[in-house]
Write an enzyme that holds these catalytic residues in place. Structure first.
Site, PDB file in Angstrom:
ATOM      1  N   ASP A 118      53.429  68.526  64.058  1.00 22.25           N
ATOM      2  CA  ASP A 118      52.262  69.046  63.355  1.00 22.25           C
ATOM      3  C   ASP A 118      51.681  70.284  64.018  1.00 22.25           C
ATOM      4  O   ASP A 118      51.052  71.114  63.364  1.00 22.25           O
ATOM      5  CB  ASP A 118      51.183  67.965  63.252  1.00 22.25           C
ATOM      6  CG  ASP A 118      51.577  66.863  62.285  1.00 22.25           C
ATOM      7  OD1 ASP A 118      52.434  67.118  61.425  1.00 22.25           O
ATOM      8  OD2 ASP A 118      51.038  65.745  62.399  1.00 22.25           O
ATOM      9  N   HIS A 145      51.529  65.313  53.971  1.00 17.56           N
ATOM     10  CA  HIS A 145      52.622  66.172  54.429  1.00 17.56           C
ATOM     11  C   HIS A 145      53.887  65.928  53.617  1.00 17.56           C
ATOM     12  O   HIS A 145      54.230  64.778  53.305  1.00 17.56           O
ATOM     13  CB  HIS A 145      52.919  65.917  55.903  1.00 17.56           C
ATOM     14  CG  HIS A 145      51.787  66.266  56.809  1.00 17.56           C
ATOM     15  ND1 HIS A 145      51.807  66.022  58.165  1.00 17.56           N
ATOM     16  CD2 HIS A 145      50.589  66.864  56.555  1.00 17.56           C
ATOM     17  CE1 HIS A 145      50.678  66.439  58.707  1.00 17.56           C
ATOM     18  NE2 HIS A 145      49.921  66.950  57.749  1.00 17.56           N
ATOM     19  N   ASP A 147      56.847  66.042  54.671  1.00 17.15           N
ATOM     20  CA  ASP A 147      57.867  65.285  55.416  1.00 17.15           C
ATOM     21  C   ASP A 147      57.676  63.779  55.306  1.00 17.15           C
ATOM     22  O   ASP A 147      58.477  63.002  55.830  1.00 17.15           O
ATOM     23  CB  ASP A 147      57.936  65.718  56.875  1.00 17.15           C
ATOM     24  CG  ASP A 147      56.725  65.299  57.709  1.00 17.15           C
ATOM     25  OD1 ASP A 147      55.732  64.802  57.139  1.00 17.15           O
ATOM     26  OD2 ASP A 147      56.768  65.486  58.948  1.00 17.15           O
ATOM     27  N   CYS A 181      57.275  63.296  62.689  1.00 17.86           N
ATOM     28  CA  CYS A 181      55.937  63.793  63.045  1.00 17.86           C
ATOM     29  C   CYS A 181      55.783  63.952  64.551  1.00 17.86           C
ATOM     30  O   CYS A 181      55.065  64.835  65.022  1.00 17.86           O
ATOM     31  CB  CYS A 181      54.863  62.831  62.546  1.00 17.86           C
ATOM     32  SG  CYS A 181      54.923  62.483  60.787  1.00 17.86           S
TER      33      CYS A 181
END
Length: 676
Positions: free
Chosen positions: A363, A484, A486, A658
């Site tokens: 991030d 997000h 992802d 992450c």
């Protein structure tokens, strides 16, 4: 041949001027002729070339009297440099009649060759006077010089500073980050008195470029010289010529056949207010009357395009893996170490004194690179999230040949969508015949019909769009608690078709797995075996509210699926649905989060995948969800390693991807060969 310049000559007077080889001088004969003149003739030395418009009468020569009209123009050129000042001569005689001379204008000429040169054909060599040096064209048959943003730092130990924030060159190694520009001249040992050369840029371009010169003195090889003397030497060796405070600077004419080298430094990346093109001009100045400034009589120019920042997709070879160490992520760290060691790559651990408990390596940063024919290096894009990891990219990553860039936003503008788990890039694709050899950037935003949803901040979006070479795609991710991309998608390499597969989280695929378990008599098998969250397959399938939540989630993912198919030119066979369930969080505006570890949120290291361990129902001694993942991915030659991130990441609404990041090798494809 350059554009002609106008020169005034006067009858019964002698004038001197410089003529740049490859250009023409224009004389308006009627303006300088005595009042009663009706004819003229021209005489010049052998190395001076003349032509007249309108053309001479048939069979006539310039040595004989020619009719003088209001439109009579004399064009003068020279094709070889002079050895001495004023060594060539031209005279124009004016007549009242063919035999009545009224006056004679004499012009003394000095020819010089002047060329400001760059690597316009992008082969790493600064060639002489490339005809395309003053323009830019994309494509393999294109042209135009390339400039790197000098955003690394040559300093290891001193307080770090981006090299382009320093207006002095204190290490010669910094020169390789700059583009060479060469002033080539040929002519007499000295220019006639008062003539000079000036390098200049516009005030707008000065925000994006800086120019240093090599003064031609040899560098010292005395190793006993004190460091401060070396510092002074480097600064004197490469003086600053142009910047925002000095838009023009005189440069020396070295005489004879000479070259003067410059080093051009990029200061900023393309952005909303900067297309990426800069122009540098060189002018030959002619003296005017005393008390008046010189005037330009010849200008050569070159154009650079600043290299874009380029992201690297999962299909490129890894170089180094980055993770954080915290007081509670031992299991995760152990799994990552084993995976990276097995894969044969380097592992960089950011320890707690640096991360201060901020474990979300993905991030905070996004890795990319910049490239030119003469040099390339990785550049980290620092997100505006500014968590406790905010010092890591600058303090740890920034260094020689490792650049840094960020975009600043007010904290009121920044949301979770500005973390770079919400910034991905596809492998290369072709869409309706249009090639994207560097892939396409993917970001998550609010749904188009949502008036008050979260979005990636505008300064970051503007930056990404301005790079041009990886045209972004906006997906809908605001339906997620964290938000997000992802969390529901990833890419993995594949040996066939397009060379990759798009992986999508799929509640529908998960319900098929659980329904088959129930049909095969495994309804009592437990999710999260041995954990406080333990629940049976039967209980999951009987929860209608939970099923309705996942129908909503599947609809959100399907909307993105359709966008990705269109924007990446994908067919259904290019997509693999992974069995993942989500739960809606009412207190967070009914946004969703992964119910069990989100297996699409994986790290890709070549053919080795680090996948969040899902803790699914145990059937015949193995996890049914892990078995399903293997059946989907191993036929592609991929190896699945499941990493326990349950307590240290999943419960904090993140997963393996992450908590990790990967520096990858750049594309072999050169961005300037794109057809735009």
């Amino acid at each position: 041949m350059g554009p002609p310049r106008t020169l005034r000559i006067e009858a019964d007077k002698s004038t001197s001027t410089l003529c740049v080889v490859g250009t023409e001088i224009t004389v308006h004969l009627s303006r300088c002729a005595p009042i009663q003149s009706k004819f003229f003739s021209v005489k010049c030395t052998s190395n001076v070339h003349c032509r007249v418009v309108p053309a001479t009468v048939a069979g006539g020569t310039l040595l004989s009297a020619q009719p003088l009209t209001r439109n009579s123009l004399l064009f003068i050129s020279m094709d070889a440099a002079s050895e001495l000042p004023n060594e060539s001569k031209l005279s124009v005689r004016f007549y009242g009649s063919k035999t009545e001379p009224l006056g004679n204008a004499v012009l003394h000429l000095t020819a010089v060759e002047i060329s400001l040169d760059v690597d316009a054909d992008r082969d790493g060599v600064v060639e002489k006077n490339n005809p395309n040096k003053a323009s830019w064209k994309w494509g393999p048959k294109g042209h135009g010089a390339i400039l790197l943003v000098n955003c690394d730092s040559e300093s290891y130990f001193l307080k770090k500073k981006l090299d382009n924030e320093n207006e002095e060159i204190d290490k010669v190694s910094d020169l390789k980050d700059m583009s060479r520009m060469i002033l080539r001249t040929n002519g007499p040992a000295q220019l006639p008195k008062g003539y000079k050369l000036s390098l200049h840029i516009t005030q707008t371009d000065a925000e994006s470029v800086r120019v240093f010169s090599s003064n031609g003195k040899p560098q010292s090889s005395n190793l006993s010289t004190l460091k401060k003397m070396l510092f002074k030497l480097f600064v004197e060796e490469y003086p600053l010529v142009l910047n925002k405070d000095e838009l023009a600077g005189e440069v020396p004419y070295l005489g004879g056949k000479s070259e003067l080298e410059f080093f051009v430094e990029g200061l900023r990346f393309p952005d909303k207010d900067f297309e990426g093109l800069v122009t540098i001009n060189l002018s030959l100045l002619e003296p005017s009357a005393q008390g008046f400034p010189e005037t330009p009589i010849f200008t050569d120019k070159v154009v650079f395009r600043v290299a874009p920042w380029i992201m690297t997709p999962n299909t490129l070879k890894p170089v180094e893996v980055f993770v954080c160490s915290t007081s509670d992520n031992y299991d995760f760290l152990k799994g990552m170490k084993n995976l990276v060691r097995k894969s044969g790559y380097k592992l960089k651990i950011c320890h707690e004194y640096m991360n201060r408990g901020d474990r979300w390596m993905q991030d905070e940063i996004e890795f990319g690179y910049i490239d030119s024919p003469h040099h390339s290096f990785p550049v980290v894009l620092d997100s505006p999230r500014d968590g406790h990891l905010q010092n890591f990219p600058y303090d740890v990553l920034l260094g020689p040949d490792f650049g840094y860039v960020t975009r600043y936003a007010t904290q009121e503008e920044v949301s979770s969508l500005d973390s770079f788990g919400n910034l991905e890039v596809s492998p290369p694709v072709t869409v309706n015949g249009k090639k994207y050899p560097l892939g396409r950037i993917i970001i998550g935003v609010a749904f188009p019909t949502t008036a008050h949803g979260r979005n990636m901040t505008k300064v970051v979006q503007d930056f990404l769009w301005a790079q041009k070479v990886q045209e972004p795609i906006a997906l809908y991710s605001d339906w997620l608690v964290v938000g997000h991309v992802d969390e529901f998608m990833s890419f993995v390499p594949a040996p066939d078709k397009k060379g990759f597969r798009l992986l999508l989280a799929s509640p529908d695929a998960a319900y098929k797995v659980f329904t088959n378990l129930q049909k095969n008599g495994h309804g009592k098998a437990k999710m999260f075996p041995g954990k406080e969250e333990e629940i049976s397959v039967d209980d999951i399938l009987s929860n209608e509210e939970f099923r309705a939540e996942n129908v909503y989630v599947q609809n959100c993912i399907d909307w993105n699926r359709d966008v990705l198919k269109k924007e990446l030119g994908l067919e259904e066979e290019d997509i693999i649905d992974l069995p993942i369930l989500f739960k809606v969080v009412p207190e967070d505006e009914n946004r969703a989060a992964a119910y069990y570890p989100d297996m699409v949120n994986m790290i890709v290291l070549g053919t080795n995948l680090g996948i969040p361990k899902p803790f699914g129902p145990q059937v015949n001694g193995s996890c049914a969800l892990e078995a399903e993942m293997r059946s989907l991915l191993e036929p592609l030659g991929l190896n699945c390693t499941f990493i326990d991130d349950f307590a240290s990441y999943h419960k904090l609404l993140g997963e393996v991807h992450c908590g990790s990041n990967v520096l990858r090798e750049p594309f072999a494809f050169k961005w300037w060969n794109l057809e735009l």
